[in-house]
Design a protein around this motif. Sequence first.
Motif, short mmCIF file in Angstrom:
data_model
loop_
_atom_site.label_atom_id
_atom_site.label_comp_id
_atom_site.label_asym_id
_atom_site.label_seq_id
_atom_site.Cartn_x
_atom_site.Cartn_y
_atom_site.Cartn_z
N VAL A 193 0.84 -1.19 0.00
CA VAL A 193 0.00 0.00 0.00
C VAL A 193 0.88 1.24 0.00
CG1 VAL A 193 -0.15 0.01 2.54
CG2 VAL A 193 -1.91 1.18 1.20
N GLN A 194 0.39 2.27 -0.69
CA GLN A 194 1.06 3.57 -0.68
C GLN A 194 0.00 4.66 -0.72
OE1 GLN A 194 4.22 4.06 -3.53
NE2 GLN A 194 4.40 6.25 -3.18
N PRO A 195 -0.20 5.36 0.40
CA PRO A 195 -1.25 6.37 0.45
C PRO A 195 -0.77 7.79 0.13
CG PRO A 195 -0.47 5.88 2.66
CD PRO A 195 0.35 5.05 1.73
N PHE A 196 0.54 7.99 -0.01
CA PHE A 196 1.07 9.33 -0.26
C PHE A 196 2.28 9.24 -1.22
CE2 PHE A 196 -0.62 9.32 4.09
CZ PHE A 196 -1.55 10.35 4.01
N GLY A 197 2.49 10.31 -1.97
CA GLY A 197 3.71 10.44 -2.77
C GLY A 197 3.79 9.52 -3.97
N LEU A 198 2.65 9.13 -4.52
CA LEU A 198 2.67 8.30 -5.73
C LEU A 198 3.09 9.13 -6.93
CD1 LEU A 198 -0.57 6.22 -5.18
CD2 LEU A 198 1.64 5.22 -5.77
N LYS A 199 3.87 8.50 -7.79
CA LYS A 199 4.27 9.14 -9.04
C LYS A 199 3.78 8.27 -10.19
CE LYS A 199 8.34 11.38 -7.06
NZ LYS A 199 9.81 11.55 -7.11
N GLY A 200 2.69 8.67 -10.81
CA GLY A 200 2.10 7.84 -11.86
C GLY A 200 1.16 6.81 -11.27
N GLU A 201 1.10 5.65 -11.94
CA GLU A 201 0.16 4.60 -11.58
C GLU A 201 0.82 3.42 -10.89
OE1 GLU A 201 -3.18 5.01 -12.24
OE2 GLU A 201 -2.55 7.03 -12.85
N GLN A 202 2.09 3.53 -10.54
CA GLN A 202 2.82 2.41 -9.97
C GLN A 202 3.28 2.73 -8.54
OE1 GLN A 202 3.03 -0.46 -11.64
NE2 GLN A 202 1.98 0.48 -13.39
N PHE A 203 3.49 1.64 -7.77
CA PHE A 203 4.04 1.81 -6.43
C PHE A 203 5.46 2.36 -6.48
CE2 PHE A 203 0.96 -1.68 -5.49
CZ PHE A 203 0.25 -1.06 -4.48
N GLY A 204 5.83 3.09 -5.43
CA GLY A 204 7.21 3.47 -5.25
C GLY A 204 8.01 2.30 -4.70
N ALA A 205 9.30 2.51 -4.51
CA ALA A 205 10.15 1.45 -3.95
C ALA A 205 9.56 0.94 -2.64
CB ALA A 205 11.57 1.98 -3.73
N ALA A 206 9.60 -0.38 -2.46
CA ALA A 206 8.93 -1.01 -1.31
C ALA A 206 9.82 -1.04 -0.08
CB ALA A 206 8.50 -2.43 -1.66
N GLU A 207 9.21 -0.77 1.06
CA GLU A 207 9.84 -0.97 2.37
C GLU A 207 9.18 -2.18 3.02
OE1 GLU A 207 11.01 3.65 3.49
OE2 GLU A 207 9.23 2.74 4.38
N GLU A 208 9.96 -3.24 3.23
CA GLU A 208 9.39 -4.50 3.73
C GLU A 208 9.19 -4.46 5.23
OE1 GLU A 208 10.55 -8.19 2.23
OE2 GLU A 208 11.39 -7.40 0.37
N CYS A 209 8.18 -5.19 5.67
CA CYS A 209 7.84 -5.22 7.08
C CYS A 209 8.83 -6.06 7.87
CB CYS A 209 6.42 -5.77 7.27
SG CYS A 209 6.24 -7.51 6.80
N GLN A 210 8.79 -5.94 9.19
CA GLN A 210 9.71 -6.67 10.06
C GLN A 210 9.49 -8.17 9.97
OE1 GLN A 210 12.18 -5.13 11.92
NE2 GLN A 210 12.90 -7.23 12.18
N LEU A 211 8.25 -8.59 9.77
CA LEU A 211 7.96 -10.02 9.67
C LEU A 211 8.68 -10.63 8.47
CD1 LEU A 211 4.14 -10.11 10.46
CD2 LEU A 211 5.99 -10.96 11.90
N ASP A 212 8.71 -9.93 7.34
CA ASP A 212 9.42 -10.43 6.16
C ASP A 212 10.92 -10.49 6.41
OD1 ASP A 212 7.07 -10.68 4.83
OD2 ASP A 212 7.36 -8.99 3.48
N GLU A 213 11.46 -9.47 7.07
CA GLU A 213 12.89 -9.44 7.34
C GLU A 213 13.28 -10.58 8.28
OE1 GLU A 213 13.78 -5.57 8.80
OE2 GLU A 213 13.42 -4.56 6.89
N ASP A 214 12.47 -10.83 9.31
CA ASP A 214 12.75 -11.93 10.23
C ASP A 214 12.67 -13.27 9.52
OD1 ASP A 214 13.07 -10.10 12.24
OD2 ASP A 214 11.07 -10.37 13.08
N ASP A 215 11.71 -13.40 8.61
CA ASP A 215 11.54 -14.65 7.89
C ASP A 215 12.74 -14.96 7.02
OD1 ASP A 215 9.71 -16.85 7.25
OD2 ASP A 215 9.70 -16.01 5.24
N MET A 216 13.40 -13.94 6.49
CA MET A 216 14.59 -14.14 5.68
C MET A 216 15.83 -14.33 6.53
SD MET A 216 13.90 -11.26 2.73
CE MET A 216 15.49 -11.59 1.96
N LEU A 217 15.83 -13.76 7.74
CA LEU A 217 17.02 -13.79 8.58
C LEU A 217 17.23 -15.15 9.22
CD1 LEU A 217 19.32 -12.13 9.82
CD2 LEU A 217 17.77 -11.50 11.68
N ILE A 218 16.17 -15.84 9.61
CA ILE A 218 16.31 -17.11 10.31
C ILE A 218 17.06 -18.15 9.48
CG2 ILE A 218 15.03 -19.05 11.28
CD1 ILE A 218 15.18 -16.60 13.07
#
Length: 251
Positions: A193-218
């Motif tokens: 989701v991106q509620p602010f600062g959209l440029k055009g019709e596509q998402f901006g660069a993604a910031e991943e949640c902590q759950l995803d980072e932990d899932d990759m770290l283990i």
Amino acid sequence: MQTTGVHSWCVGLTLPLILAAVLHQGLADVTPPPAPVTTAAPHTDPARPDRGTYRLTSSNGTTCLLAYMGLQLNFSISSLPQNKTLQQVLNVNPNTTKALGSCEAESAHLRLTTDGDKTNLTFVFTLNTTSDKYHLSEVTVKAVLPEMKDPFSAQNSSLNYLRGTLGRSYMCREEQTLSVSANFSINTFQVQVQPFGLKGEQFGAAEECQLDEDDMLIPIIVGAALAGLVLIVLLAYLIGRKRSHAGYQTI
């Protein structure tokens, strides 16, 4: 001398193997600490909901809010006929859901109407212009449920979910449970989701949640630990073998 050398080698090899097994089991049992705001969501019935794209446009026709996510609503309701509390789960069907709302400089409102206009779900995102950070600050739900005589409603305006940076999107592949009230929560599935600062019709660069980072770290931690243990076992084997050969030397 030969027997002593072989015995030493066996002891040197056995102890690291036992240590490797114990440490591996310990690492396998360790789970990442829960995120301060969101937690991994349990699998509930009905089945996993479909992901839908929800878009808001500003007065000049440009996209001002973009969301791609699966949503599952969890209700805890008191049934007077059965004299007990019932759990009801409702998947949001993107094919029959209407997205309305508005975008302002420091807030964005996304209202989803589904289930034949029986369920209305509103998300309010707030932007801190000083830090250029945004978050989901409020959720309101109104629903007509079969087990209730009166419509169900819940609201919480002090939330702190789905945090991101202006111009970037928030992404979380893992399931999450967003607790709104004691009797209502939302499961999100592969949300972006991106509620602010959209440029055009596509998402901006993604910031991943902590759950995803932990899932990759283990897996990385476990892999590194196992590699270290294999090295210890190999060194123990070589040292034990060297001592065994030393037992054949003549005096």
